[in-house]
Structures are given as structure tokens and as C-alpha cells.
Design a protein around this motif. Structure first.
Motif, mmCIF file in Angstrom:
data_model
loop_
_atom_site.group_PDB
_atom_site.id
_atom_site.type_symbol
_atom_site.label_atom_id
_atom_site.label_comp_id
_atom_site.label_asym_id
_atom_site.label_seq_id
_atom_site.Cartn_x
_atom_site.Cartn_y
_atom_site.Cartn_z
ATOM 1 N N SER A 234 0.848 -1.195 0.000
ATOM 2 C CA SER A 234 0.000 0.000 0.000
ATOM 3 C C SER A 234 0.877 1.236 0.000
ATOM 4 N N ILE A 235 0.838 1.978 -1.086
ATOM 5 C CA ILE A 235 1.659 3.181 -1.190
ATOM 6 C C ILE A 235 1.296 4.187 -0.115
ATOM 7 N N SER A 236 0.012 4.332 0.182
ATOM 8 C CA SER A 236 -0.415 5.310 1.185
ATOM 9 C C SER A 236 0.108 4.948 2.567
ATOM 10 N N VAL A 237 0.006 3.678 2.949
ATOM 11 C CA VAL A 237 0.475 3.253 4.272
ATOM 12 C C VAL A 237 1.994 3.375 4.364
ATOM 13 N N ILE A 238 2.692 2.894 3.328
ATOM 14 C CA ILE A 238 4.149 2.980 3.345
ATOM 15 C C ILE A 238 4.599 4.436 3.363
ATOM 16 N N GLY A 239 3.895 5.299 2.619
ATOM 17 C CA GLY A 239 4.222 6.724 2.644
ATOM 18 C C GLY A 239 4.069 7.320 4.034
ATOM 19 N N SER A 240 3.016 6.900 4.748
ATOM 20 C CA SER A 240 2.806 7.394 6.116
ATOM 21 C C SER A 240 3.898 6.895 7.048
ATOM 22 N N LEU A 241 4.293 5.626 6.903
ATOM 23 C CA LEU A 241 5.358 5.082 7.747
ATOM 24 C C LEU A 241 6.690 5.779 7.465
ATOM 25 N N ALA A 242 6.945 6.063 6.203
ATOM 26 C CA ALA A 242 8.171 6.803 5.874
ATOM 27 C C ALA A 242 8.119 8.205 6.478
ATOM 28 N N GLY A 243 6.922 8.805 6.487
ATOM 29 C CA GLY A 243 6.771 10.127 7.095
ATOM 30 C C GLY A 243 7.032 10.124 8.588
ATOM 31 N N LEU A 244 6.857 8.968 9.228
ATOM 32 C CA LEU A 244 7.136 8.845 10.658
ATOM 33 C C LEU A 244 8.618 8.581 10.931
ATOM 34 N N GLY A 245 9.419 8.597 9.882
ATOM 35 C CA GLY A 245 10.854 8.425 10.055
ATOM 36 C C GLY A 245 11.288 6.977 10.186
#
Length: 308
Positions: A234-245
Motif C-alpha cells: 500500500s503506497i499510502s500506508v508505506i508513505g505514512s510510515l516513511a513520514g514517521l521516520g
């Protein structure tokens, strides 16, 4: 042979049933009772004097005569339908119901804004989408006008007498690497592809095949072994996890994804390098594309263009 004349509309009904391999699914698409559809096909068989469909199996199957009849008739029906729709579009916008199967991992970032804008432009079209993986992975016989997929490249339709689906590429998305400022502060920023082996990288799945990334810079390429504690599609979930550092992620470069990159404070790293492009393609039930399907695919293309 029965003296009852063959009705051209009944031939179109037969093509719809044969393609969907189901009376109930065809009846739903045609907005008519299943009993009526079955009776009309029966009348067609009587007029021809041959059985076209075997009804005594769990899954509807064509007889040899039915398969031969479909090969000859489906192109004629498609061309007649297209001619009718082209005349309609001279005085009106596309109408009816557009049914789409699309994996959730694509729908969550592509559809909301794009679908809102699409329905505003084409108010006479109704859109119905299904995000279940089962629907997206097994569309043949399903009630869908198109199935949207991600892949390295669009599959080539095998030449054959009766094609069950046609694949058309909508876009090829360049893919780059992104990370948050917090992650880069704590772990440092990779300066060359080989540095990625010392970082947390989000993969598609945790298996050897997806534990290598190939990066390109002009004519140069480097294959790097990567690792990470989290994998997902999921691009959206992975993007959010990347945003959390939590790590470095691959993301396609397109307009529809820009809000995910911006909202998660992600920054492109190794900017001179890119990964293998991802194709977005559509599977269609026939090579003759209805107006409603054509305008939707054309409408999607700007949303999949690179961010300038």
C-alpha cells in the motif's frame, strides 16, 4: 432450423452472456431480468437450430458451435455498439454506468480526487468501483468495464480466436526514493546506491526477489541488496510510515501521489538515480472501447503525469 427469424438484439445478448460466462452477471449489466435473458438466448438457439450454451454445469460453458458463433459475432456487435455511441456523443456526453475493479493499494491514492473531478465533468455517468483483491485479480466474467492494475509492464494479450481481455497501458511512472527529514537526521542521507544496504528500506514483500533494488542513472545501473523490518504493497500506508521516520521508500512520480509526499514531509534522495518504472494499465473486456471507458482512461492520464 426454426422459422422464427434471428433477432440482431438477441445476438448482442448472447455475446454479453458468453463474455461474462454468467446469465446473472450479464443480466445485471444489461439491466434486464435473468429469466428474460435466458428465454431470449433460448429463442436464438431455436432459430439457429443449435445449442450455443451448456447450462447443466456449475460454470456456464460454450458449446463448440457457441464458441464459433462468438468468434464471428463479437466484433460485429462491438462495432455496432461503438457506432451507436459515437452518434450519441455528437449531441450528448457519455452516459450510463461505468464499473471499475481496482486494488485498494491503488484506489486509496488515485481515485478520491480524480473520481471527484471526473464525476463533476461527466454528471450523466455513474461510477461503481470494487477494491477487493479478488475482483481485481480475477476480472474475467465479472461485471467490470475495466480493471486497473500496477505492474512492471502491461501483459501482452495472446493471439487467439477468442480474447477474454485486452490490456492497454495508461502510463509508465518513473520511480524514485524518498525519506523524511527526521529519518535522514538520525541515520544520515545515502550518497550513492550502495549506501542503501545500511538503511531501513520498505520492500513490497519480505522475500529474496524483492530484497534487491536496481537503480539507473543514464547508462549506469547498480543492483543493491536492501533490508527492512516492514514490507507492504500500500503506497499510502508505506508513505505514512516513511513520514514517521521509519525508513526509505520507493514512490512513483505522478500528480496523484504529490499530496502523499507533501503531507508526509518526504524528500527525494539520490535525485540523480531512479528505479524501474511502474506501469499503470487497464484490462478491458474487448478491443472496441465504449465512450464511457475511453473518456475515463483519458481523464486519468493527467493524474498520472510527473510532477513538474
Amino acid at each position: 432450423m426454426d422459422s422464427h427469424p434471428i433477432q440482431l438484439n438477441d445476438i448482442a445478448l448472447f455475446v454479453e452472456v458468453a463474455r461474462r460466462k454468467s446469465f446473472s452477471l450479464a443480466a445485471r449489466a444489461l439491466a434486464m431480468p435473468t429469466s428474460t435473458l435466458s428465454r431470449r438466448i433460448g429463442q436464438l438457439e431455436q432459430a439457429i437450430g443449435l445449442r450455443l450454451i451448456n447450462r447443466n454445469t456449475r460454470r456456464l460453458e460454450l458449446t463448440n458451435a457457441g464458441a464459433a458463433y462468438l468468434r464471428r459475432c463479437q466484433g460485429l456487435v462491438d462495432e455496432a455498439r461503438l457506432a451507436h455511441e459515437q452518434l450519441q456523443t455528437l449531441s450528448a456526453s457519455p452516459q450510463g454506468r461505468l464499473t471499475i475493479a481496482i486494488p485498494y493499494s491503488i484506489a486509496i491514492w488515485l481515485l478520491p480526487d480524480a473520481l471527484k473531478a471526473f464525476t463533476e465533468r461527466y454528471p450523466d455517468l455513474e461510477c461503481e468501483f470494487d477494491t477487493s483483491m479478488k475482483a481485481a485479480e480475477n476480472s474475467q466474467g465479472g461485471p467490470f468495464d475495466l480493471v486497473l492494475r500496477f505492474g512492471r509492464s502491461a501483459p501482452v494479450s495472446e493471439p487467439g480466436a477468442v480474447e477474454e481481455s485486452i490490456s492497454r497501458e495508461i502510463a509508465s511512472l518513473d520511480t524514485h526514493l524518498y525519506a523524511s527529514a527526521d529519518y535522514l537526521r538520525e541515520h544520515g542521507e545515502p550518497q550513492q546506491p550502495s549506501d542503501l544496504s545500511n538503511h531501513e528500506c520498505f520492500r513490497t514483500t519480505i522475500d529474496p526477489e524483492h530484497s534487491f533494488w536496481v537503480l539507473y542513472n543514464g547508462q549506469r545501473s547498480e543492483r543493491v541488496a536492501v533490508k527492512g523490518a516492514i514490507a507492504g504493497n500500500s503506497i499510502s500506508v508505506i508513505g505514512s510510515l516513511a513520514g514517521l521516520g521509519m525508513g526509505i521508500t520507493r514512490l512513483p512520480d505522478c500528480r496523484a501521489l504529490a499530496p502523499i509526499i507533501d503531507s508526509n514531509g518526504l524528500r527525494r534522495i539520490l535525485p540523480e538515480w531512479r528505479l524501474e518504472p511502474l506501469a499503470v494499465y487497464a484490462e478491458l473486456p474487448t478491443a472496441v472501447m465504449p465512450a464511457k471507458t475511453r473518456v475515463f482512461m483519458e481523464f486519468l492520464r493527467p493524474w498520472l503525469e510527473p510532477v513538474v
